[in-house]
Scaffold this motif. Sequence first.
Motif, PDB file in Angstrom:
ATOM      1  N   UNK A  97    -114.573 -89.867  27.128  1.00  0.00           N
ATOM      2  CA  UNK A  97    -114.528 -90.811  26.005  1.00  0.00           C
ATOM      3  C   UNK A  97    -115.362 -90.299  24.831  1.00  0.00           C
ATOM      4  N   UNK A  98    -116.507 -89.742  25.142  1.00  0.00           N
ATOM      5  CA  UNK A  98    -117.382 -89.215  24.092  1.00  0.00           C
ATOM      6  C   UNK A  98    -116.684 -88.084  23.334  1.00  0.00           C
ATOM      7  N   UNK A  99    -116.084 -87.157  24.057  1.00  0.00           N
ATOM      8  CA  UNK A  99    -115.401 -86.043  23.406  1.00  0.00           C
ATOM      9  C   UNK A  99    -114.158 -86.495  22.653  1.00  0.00           C
TER      10      UNK A  99
ATOM     11  N   UNK B 254    -103.142 -90.005  28.034  1.00  0.00           N
ATOM     12  CA  UNK B 254    -102.603 -90.959  29.015  1.00  0.00           C
ATOM     13  C   UNK B 254    -103.677 -91.353  30.025  1.00  0.00           C
ATOM     14  N   UNK B 255    -104.488 -90.376  30.455  1.00  0.00           N
ATOM     15  CA  UNK B 255    -105.563 -90.686  31.397  1.00  0.00           C
ATOM     16  C   UNK B 255    -106.528 -91.708  30.827  1.00  0.00           C
ATOM     17  N   UNK B 256    -106.878 -91.573  29.545  1.00  0.00           N
ATOM     18  CA  UNK B 256    -107.793 -92.536  28.914  1.00  0.00           C
ATOM     19  C   UNK B 256    -107.140 -93.902  28.753  1.00  0.00           C
TER      20      UNK B 256
ATOM     21  N   UNK C 145    -104.448-103.810  28.701  1.00  0.00           N
ATOM     22  CA  UNK C 145    -104.116-102.666  27.860  1.00  0.00           C
ATOM     23  C   UNK C 145    -103.709-101.436  28.668  1.00  0.00           C
ATOM     24  N   UNK C 146    -103.948-101.439  29.968  1.00  0.00           N
ATOM     25  CA  UNK C 146    -103.530-100.298  30.783  1.00  0.00           C
ATOM     26  C   UNK C 146    -102.002-100.326  30.938  1.00  0.00           C
TER      27      UNK C 146
ATOM     28  N   UNK D 162    -100.344 -95.349  22.201  1.00  0.00           N
ATOM     29  CA  UNK D 162    -101.332 -96.193  21.536  1.00  0.00           C
ATOM     30  C   UNK D 162    -102.709 -95.545  21.606  1.00  0.00           C
ATOM     31  N   UNK D 163    -103.606 -96.028  20.778  1.00  0.00           N
ATOM     32  CA  UNK D 163    -104.963 -95.485  20.750  1.00  0.00           C
ATOM     33  C   UNK D 163    -105.756 -96.106  21.898  1.00  0.00           C
ATOM     34  N   UNK D 164    -106.368 -95.289  22.761  1.00  0.00           N
ATOM     35  CA  UNK D 164    -107.108 -95.871  23.900  1.00  0.00           C
ATOM     36  C   UNK D 164    -108.380 -96.572  23.445  1.00  0.00           C
ATOM     37  N   UNK D 165    -108.726 -97.603  24.188  1.00  0.00           N
ATOM     38  CA  UNK D 165    -109.992 -98.297  23.937  1.00  0.00           C
ATOM     39  C   UNK D 165    -111.032 -97.831  24.953  1.00  0.00           C
TER      40      UNK D 165
END
Length: 682
Positions: free
Chosen positions: A584-586, A614-616, A625-626, A644-647
């Motif tokens: 997530x940080x990267x 997709x993993x995120x 949201x998954x 979509x943009x992952x949260x």
Amino acid sequence: MDLQVVPQAVSSSLPPKECYIITKNTQITEGKMRMGASRLLLFLFYAMLTHLVKLAFAQRDPYVLHDCSNTGNVSSNSAYRKNVNTLLSSLSSNTQIDYGFYNFSAGENSDRVNAVALCRADLTPTDCQSCVNMSAYELLHLCPNQKGGIMWYMNCTVRYSNNSIFGVMQFEPVKQLYNTENVRGPNGTFVQVRETLLDRLRSEAAASASTLRKFATGNASSPYFDIYALLQCTPDLNQQECSDCLNQSIAEVPTCCGLAIGVRVLTPSCNLRYEAEPFYGSTLEAPPPSSSTLPSPAEGKASNSSQTIIIVMAAVVSMVLIFCICICIYLRMRKQRKKVERMDEIDSVESLQFDFSTIRVATDNFSDVNKLGEGGFGIVYKGKFPNGQKIAVKRLSRSSEQGDQEFKNEILLVARLEHRNLVRLLGFCFEGNERLLVYELMPNSSLDHFIFDPSKRLHLDWKIRYKIIIGIARGLQYLHEDSQLRIIHRDLKTSNVLLDEQMNPKISDFGMARLFTLDQTQANTRRIVGTYGYMAPEYAMHGHFSVKSDVFSYGVLVLEIVCGQKNDSFENGENTENLLSHAWKNWREGTALNLIDSTLRVGSMTEIMRCIHIGLLCVQENIAERPTMSSILLMLNSYSMALSIPSRPAFLMHSIVESDMSSNQSFQASQNEASMTDPYPR
């Protein structure tokens, strides 16, 4: 009686055409006669209901015709075919179709596809979209490799081609449908009235003031017959082109159909239809009959109305009586059928049971030489039956945490499952204190033996990893949506993914799986089982599990496969952090390339980055949201599908899980090596 469309040969001197005759068929197929009593009654009820409705409301347009182009073929995975799939799949969702006509293109140069859809002018937007959707769907399956095709589906037409078809009048291929019953009355009068009506409507349709719809409807009458007609062109034709197309269609009528009381002529650019009764909707105002036609006697109309009322009443009474009889028989047989199904289930499970002596011989009395591994539930041995078949035997220890219920769970669940991405259960043994499960042997061990080993990981290039990612997704989709049962695995991890000779993944270990009803979406448990690092937070902390719990575990797997690191022991310099938090940080800092396993020197960067994305999406903290597994497979197989943009992911650490375990919950967790041992050789 069902109406049937039967091909009729045409003169060889004419251009290639197809002519169809409407005949009657009263046979019941042998397959239907084999059905159970209750199903047969339901079928007869449905058949009678359909027949009565057809008598009351005689619709002569239930036929579907198609034609696939012979100009050349393309492969199913070609760019052209992908453009065809994308284009036809988007037809029903396009708002342009609200006025009954749609035209669109996709692709460039030799991969360019052009498509057209036309609805009968009296259809509502909803009915039009539904008809086009069904037409496009069937056309994709009926013309799987052709460069062009056309589908005449009830009240609409869908066609696609690699040639330019917008604003181009095309008469071939042409097909005709006609009723075998001829008109009553003087033949000459019928032909004259028909030709006059069709010619008038041809002129009106071609000269239509509307640029969106080129059609005309009308009727003509005599003391002996009525004629109701509808003529229509695609609105991209000009007046002359529409007139020429309809002229050729009108010329087909006497050649193919003689004095038939109902006729349809279907072409790519226009269509013609006339019947002895009204068939178009009330939204179209039919023009008044011409002065050359004669009035229809009032007695005939009254007689038709009375007959319709009588038929409708008879249909209603028959439906109620048959429905009551079917319900009574169904309720009476339901209990007996359940007993039979239960006996079949017991018999099917017992047919998988092995003698303990047989397995003992196959494993050389459970020799240490044949020992494959040991976990929290016992030891796994390799073996070989006298016929040469290699097996893996899971021998549950007497102190195993997997009780009788989990053991029976795995037998009942896995015995019913059949999918190329699920490990196959060959049988079991339940004798005294011995509980054994017999699986097919997986020659290439499990995924964790490759992905987390610095040397073995070199054998997993991106092509193999991507195949594993897709295979696991297919197996999960089968469990969640496509099998007869809805199953939540609850312990998906790298050690529970086995690899066959071709490195195809197979999901194993169903001892912790839970069965859902088809309409059930989630459940709660006070006994939480699973593996640290793979459990969804709502399950680990509160006991709530669903298909989205497995999706979370799948997301962790995908990130581990791409990164080559475990989720719960990811080392980043001097700091040790969770792989999810590191990913997530990267991702947020735009440095997602840092996540890719350094041993992946060759591979599609687009595919790799898409898998990280997709993993995120799978490990998002918000359950809603998954994505579902079916959506994930679409994302993996279609690069045109926007993601979509992952949260924020759920950063589930050991301390969080342990501190949130309430005293009234039983928590059973293990590291990767401490869960059910998988059947694989080292």
